[in-house]
Design an enzyme around this catalytic site. Structure first.
Site, PDB file in Angstrom:
ATOM      1  N   HIS A   1       0.858  -1.200   0.000  1.00 43.85           N
ATOM      2  CA  HIS A   1       0.000   0.000   0.000  1.00 43.85           C
ATOM      3  C   HIS A   1       0.885   1.237   0.000  1.00 43.85           C
ATOM      4  O   HIS A   1       1.945   1.240   0.638  1.00 43.85           O
ATOM      5  CB  HIS A   1      -0.887   0.015   1.262  1.00 43.85           C
ATOM      6  CG  HIS A   1      -2.067   0.926   1.145  1.00 43.85           C
ATOM      7  ND1 HIS A   1      -1.959   2.279   1.381  1.00 43.85           N
ATOM      8  CD2 HIS A   1      -3.336   0.696   0.765  1.00 43.85           C
ATOM      9  CE1 HIS A   1      -3.141   2.839   1.184  1.00 43.85           C
ATOM     10  NE2 HIS A   1      -4.005   1.905   0.810  1.00 43.85           N
TER      11      HIS A   1
ATOM     12  N   ASP B   1      -7.943  -5.283   0.089  1.00 43.44           N
ATOM     13  CA  ASP B   1      -8.431  -6.153  -0.996  1.00 43.44           C
ATOM     14  C   ASP B   1      -8.044  -7.604  -0.823  1.00 43.44           C
ATOM     15  O   ASP B   1      -8.529  -8.467  -1.565  1.00 43.44           O
ATOM     16  CB  ASP B   1      -7.879  -5.630  -2.337  1.00 43.44           C
ATOM     17  CG  ASP B   1      -8.449  -4.273  -2.674  1.00 43.44           C
ATOM     18  OD1 ASP B   1      -7.670  -3.310  -2.812  1.00 43.44           O
ATOM     19  OD2 ASP B   1      -9.680  -4.161  -2.745  1.00 43.44           O
TER      20      ASP B   1
HETATM   21  C1  SDX Z   1      -6.295  -0.049  -2.832  1.00 49.97           C
HETATM   22  O1  SDX Z   1      -4.431   4.500  -2.144  1.00 49.97           O
HETATM   23  C2  SDX Z   1      -5.352   3.882  -1.469  1.00 49.97           C
HETATM   24  O2  SDX Z   1      -5.677   4.299  -0.371  1.00 49.97           O
HETATM   25  C3  SDX Z   1      -5.959   2.652  -2.159  1.00 49.97           C
HETATM   26  C4  SDX Z   1      -6.971   1.871  -1.353  1.00 49.97           C
HETATM   27  C5  SDX Z   1      -8.228   2.665  -1.114  1.00 49.97           C
HETATM   28  O3  SDX Z   1      -8.949   2.319  -0.151  1.00 49.97           O
HETATM   29  O4  SDX Z   1      -8.532   3.569  -1.927  1.00 49.97           O
HETATM   30  O5  SDX Z   1      -6.397   1.470  -0.108  1.00 49.97           O
HETATM   31  C6  SDX Z   1      -7.417   0.609  -2.101  1.00 49.97           C
HETATM   32  O6  SDX Z   1      -6.089   0.252  -3.987  1.00 49.97           O
HETATM   33  C7  SDX Z   1      -5.389  -1.009  -2.092  1.00 49.97           C
HETATM   34  C8  SDX Z   1      -4.170  -1.481  -2.967  1.00 49.97           C
HETATM   35  C9  SDX Z   1      -4.671  -2.603  -3.873  1.00 49.97           C
HETATM   36  N1  SDX Z   1      -3.646  -2.980  -4.844  1.00 49.97           N
HETATM   37  C10 SDX Z   1      -2.967  -4.154  -4.756  1.00 49.97           C
HETATM   38  O7  SDX Z   1      -3.118  -4.981  -3.851  1.00 49.97           O
HETATM   39  C11 SDX Z   1      -2.042  -4.424  -5.932  1.00 49.97           C
HETATM   40  C12 SDX Z   1      -0.689  -4.947  -5.414  1.00 49.97           C
HETATM   41  N2  SDX Z   1      -0.014  -3.862  -4.729  1.00 49.97           N
HETATM   42  C13 SDX Z   1       0.983  -3.099  -5.488  1.00 49.97           C
HETATM   43  O8  SDX Z   1       0.635  -2.913  -6.827  1.00 49.97           O
HETATM   44  C14 SDX Z   1       1.445  -1.852  -4.727  1.00 49.97           C
HETATM   45  O9  SDX Z   1       1.721  -2.259  -3.459  1.00 49.97           O
HETATM   46  C15 SDX Z   1       0.540  -0.625  -4.661  1.00 49.97           C
HETATM   47  C16 SDX Z   1       0.080  -0.187  -6.012  1.00 49.97           C
HETATM   48  C17 SDX Z   1      -0.637  -0.884  -3.792  1.00 49.97           C
HETATM   49  C18 SDX Z   1       1.382   0.490  -4.038  1.00 49.97           C
HETATM   50  O10 SDX Z   1       2.348   0.837  -4.946  1.00 49.97           O
HETATM   51  P1  SDX Z   1       3.505   1.896  -4.558  1.00 49.97           P
HETATM   52  O11 SDX Z   1       3.170   2.648  -3.329  1.00 49.97           O
HETATM   53  O12 SDX Z   1       3.837   2.672  -5.787  1.00 49.97           O
HETATM   54  O13 SDX Z   1       4.664   0.978  -4.114  1.00 49.97           O
HETATM   55  P2  SDX Z   1       5.811   0.503  -5.076  1.00 49.97           P
HETATM   56  O14 SDX Z   1       5.237  -0.128  -6.295  1.00 49.97           O
HETATM   57  O15 SDX Z   1       6.787   1.620  -5.227  1.00 49.97           O
HETATM   58  O16 SDX Z   1       6.461  -0.674  -4.198  1.00 49.97           O
HETATM   59  C19 SDX Z   1       7.541  -0.418  -3.346  1.00 49.97           C
HETATM   60  C20 SDX Z   1       8.365  -1.716  -3.447  1.00 49.97           C
HETATM   61  C21 SDX Z   1       8.785  -2.034  -4.891  1.00 49.97           C
HETATM   62  O17 SDX Z   1       9.952  -2.835  -4.794  1.00 49.97           O
HETATM   63  P3  SDX Z   1      11.416  -2.092  -4.988  1.00 49.97           P
HETATM   64  O18 SDX Z   1      11.354  -1.321  -6.282  1.00 49.97           O
HETATM   65  O19 SDX Z   1      11.541  -1.186  -3.771  1.00 49.97           O
HETATM   66  O20 SDX Z   1      12.404  -3.228  -4.995  1.00 49.97           O
HETATM   67  O21 SDX Z   1       7.546  -2.821  -3.035  1.00 49.97           O
HETATM   68  C22 SDX Z   1       7.370  -3.715  -4.131  1.00 49.97           C
HETATM   69  C23 SDX Z   1       7.694  -2.937  -5.398  1.00 49.97           C
HETATM   70  O22 SDX Z   1       8.175  -3.822  -6.409  1.00 49.97           O
HETATM   71  N3  SDX Z   1       5.949  -4.131  -4.095  1.00 49.97           N
HETATM   72  C24 SDX Z   1       5.518  -5.362  -4.321  1.00 49.97           C
HETATM   73  C25 SDX Z   1       4.129  -5.300  -4.121  1.00 49.97           C
HETATM   74  N4  SDX Z   1       3.773  -4.052  -3.801  1.00 49.97           N
HETATM   75  C26 SDX Z   1       4.905  -3.325  -3.790  1.00 49.97           C
HETATM   76  N5  SDX Z   1       6.153  -6.502  -4.676  1.00 49.97           N
HETATM   77  C27 SDX Z   1       5.391  -7.595  -4.827  1.00 49.97           C
HETATM   78  N6  SDX Z   1       4.060  -7.622  -4.640  1.00 49.97           N
HETATM   79  C28 SDX Z   1       3.386  -6.494  -4.287  1.00 49.97           C
HETATM   80  N7  SDX Z   1       2.078  -6.514  -4.111  1.00 49.97           N
END
Ligand code: SDX
Length: 433
Positions: A309, A367
């Site tokens: 998140h 989720d």
């Molecule tokens: C919702 O914003 C809100 O408040 C949203 C929400 C709401 O109520 O409105 O809470 C609802 O959308 C919840 C999120 C649902 N999405 C997912 O579950 C999809 C999987 N999650 C990821 O796509 C991600 O965690 C996000 C999109 C939720 C957040 O993305 P960020 O903040 O841009 O984080 P990032 O991609 O920069 O990740 C930081 C690191 C990265 O690794 P490095 O580059 O540091 O090595 O964490 C890794 C990412 O690769 N990472 C993950 C991951 N989420 C982040 N790696 C594997 N699996 C994951 N799910």
């Protein structure tokens, strides 16, 4: 809100210094007002993804990502989840205070009496192919509402604004249910004013003309609780989309349609549907290590859906509540040994002990478990994000109303860091290589 202190920025190339005022918050970080940054220093600020950028001030919802805390109008989500109802929290979000009995009865009655759709709208659903994703139908039909309600489209009129808000909250379940009925080839079911908000939704989705439909109180209550958890969440992607669309003066129905479109993405509200697909793909706990390896592999687009998140670097408080609910609902609905739930629990346990997830503070979000409950309630996976949109409509309309009623409300128009070609002259085609 305007504190006494400021932040000084020095351009070490010119020695030029500017003082930027700091705006104080009632909870959480203060904000440096950079409104004059470009004018005073000649630079844009740069923050793709808005990791450190506050787009507005708001009194609706507060999140503390480190603590894993969520409050609506100052009330902790845990207390609202345990003691309140979706309609009561909707009132709180729109009007700022919890209602007394008379206010709650009046508000509930207003919402109930806006649930019917214009009969002309019924034909819209038939225009979609039977396998249209319900979210595609939602975007189209909600956007078309502005063609019907000219008596609530003057956004400068507070009375029009609140009627539009009531209509949106009331009609989302009716549109959602009609989208579902279209996808299963069954006749639409009219709203029943004797039912609760979620009871009405279940009835419109699952009742059929040829036999009586009994609303399961466990399902009705579970849906009401899940809807409370999804009502609002600060300036997430879909809410920011609604605010930006609204800042141009677009009508509220078009703004909500833009929010639905943004919510659909698998990185956002589409994640609940993606979680179930992921669990089905993993299939068995012995496959978990393979999928965790894929989630860590930068060359693999696979993400652990329902994990991570932008704000929560702790357990999402909503996920904690839904996880607990899963046990209760699945047990009551006879699915306590749902293999998908067992797999989700095992996946969570393994991921939360893995350094990759620990270092990045990746925890289950709202989720991760919600789809398991929707599935137990008989709701198909392609309707999961529609459920999210129904609940989030309260947050979207509350945020839209907060934005549009700002005294100095302005159109949102970010700038950019241009990295394209420098100026060049047009070259006749015969001179090109
Ligand atoms: C919702 O914003 C809100 O408040 C949203 C929400 C709401 O109520 O409105 O809470 C609802 O959308 C919840 C999120 C649902 N999405 C997912 O579950 C999809 C999987 N999650 C990821 O796509 C991600 O965690 C996000 C999109 C939720 C957040 O993305 P960020 O903040 O841009 O984080 P990032 O991609 O920069 O990740 C930081 C690191 C990265 O690794 P490095 O580059 O540091 O090595 O964490 C890794 C990412 O690769 N990472 C993950 C991951 N989420 C982040 N790696 C594997 N699996 C994951 N799910």
């Amino acid at each position: 809100m305007n504190g006494k202190h400021s932040v000084t920025v020095t351009d070490n190339r010119t020695g030029r210094q500017i003082d930027l005022p700091v705006k104080d918050a009632t909870e959480g970080p203060a904000a440096v007002d950079i409104g004059g940054f470009f004018k005073q220093l000649g630079y844009f600020t740069y923050d793709p993804g808005f990791v450190s950028t506050a787009s507005c001030h708001s009194s609706l919802t507060y999140l503390d990502g480190e603590q894993g805390m969520l409050m609506y109008r100052g009330y902790p989500i845990e207390q609202l989840a345990e003691k309140s109802s979706f309609i009561e929290v909707a009132y709180l979000m729109l009007y700022g205070e919890l209602p007394n009995t008379a206010q709650l009865d009046e508000f509930s009655g207003i919402i109930t009496h806006h649930t019917m759709l214009n009969e002309a709208l019924k034909s819209f659903f038939r225009g979609f192919y039977h396998d249209a994703h319900p979210m595609a139908i939602m975007v189209g039909v909600v956007g078309s509402l502005s063609a019907f309600y000219h008596d609530s489209s003057d956004i400068t009129n507070p009375r029009h604004r609140i009627i539009a808000a009531h209509r949106m909250i009331a009609k989302m379940p009716s549109i959602a249910a009609a989208s579902y009925k279209h996808s299963v080839g069954e006749p639409q079911v009219y709203p029943d004013n004797s039912l609760s908000y979620t009871g009405n939704l279940l009835n419109m989705m699952f009742a059929v003309p040829c036999e009586a439909y009994r609303i399961d109180p466990v399902a009705e209550k579970a849906l009401d609780l899940i809807f409370i958890l999804h009502i609002d969440h600060e300036q997430n992607a879909s809410t920011s989309t609604v605010r930006l669309a609204g800042s141009s003066g677009a009508n509220p129905f078009a703004c909500i349609a833009s929010g639905i479109a943004a919510l659909w993405g698998p990185a956002h509200g589409g994640a609940n549907e993606a979680v179930l697909s992921m669990l089905e793909e993993i299939g068995d706990a012995k496959e978990i290590p393979k999928y965790l390896a894929r989630a860590k592999d930068k060359d693999d687009p696979f993400r652990l859906m329902g994990f991570g998140h932008r704000v929560y670097k702790n357990y999402d408080p909503r996920a904690r509540i839904i996880r607990k609910m899963c046990h209760e609902v699945l047990a009551k609905l006879g699915d306590e040994n749902d293999p998908m739930f067992e797999l989700a629990l095992r996946l969570e346990e393994i991921a939360l002990s893995d350094d990759y997830f620990i270092e990045r503070k990746l925890y289950p979000n709202v989720d991760f478990y919600s789809g398991l409950i929707y599935k137990a309630l008989g709701i198909p996976a392609n309707m999961f994000t529609v459920m999210f949109a129904i609940a989030r409509t309260v947050g979207w309309v509350a945020q839209w109303m907060e934005m549009i009623s700002e005294k100095n409300q302005r159109i949102g128009r970010p700038r950019q860091l241009y990295v394209g070609p420098t100026r060049r002259d047009y070259m006749p085609i015969e001179e090109r290589r």
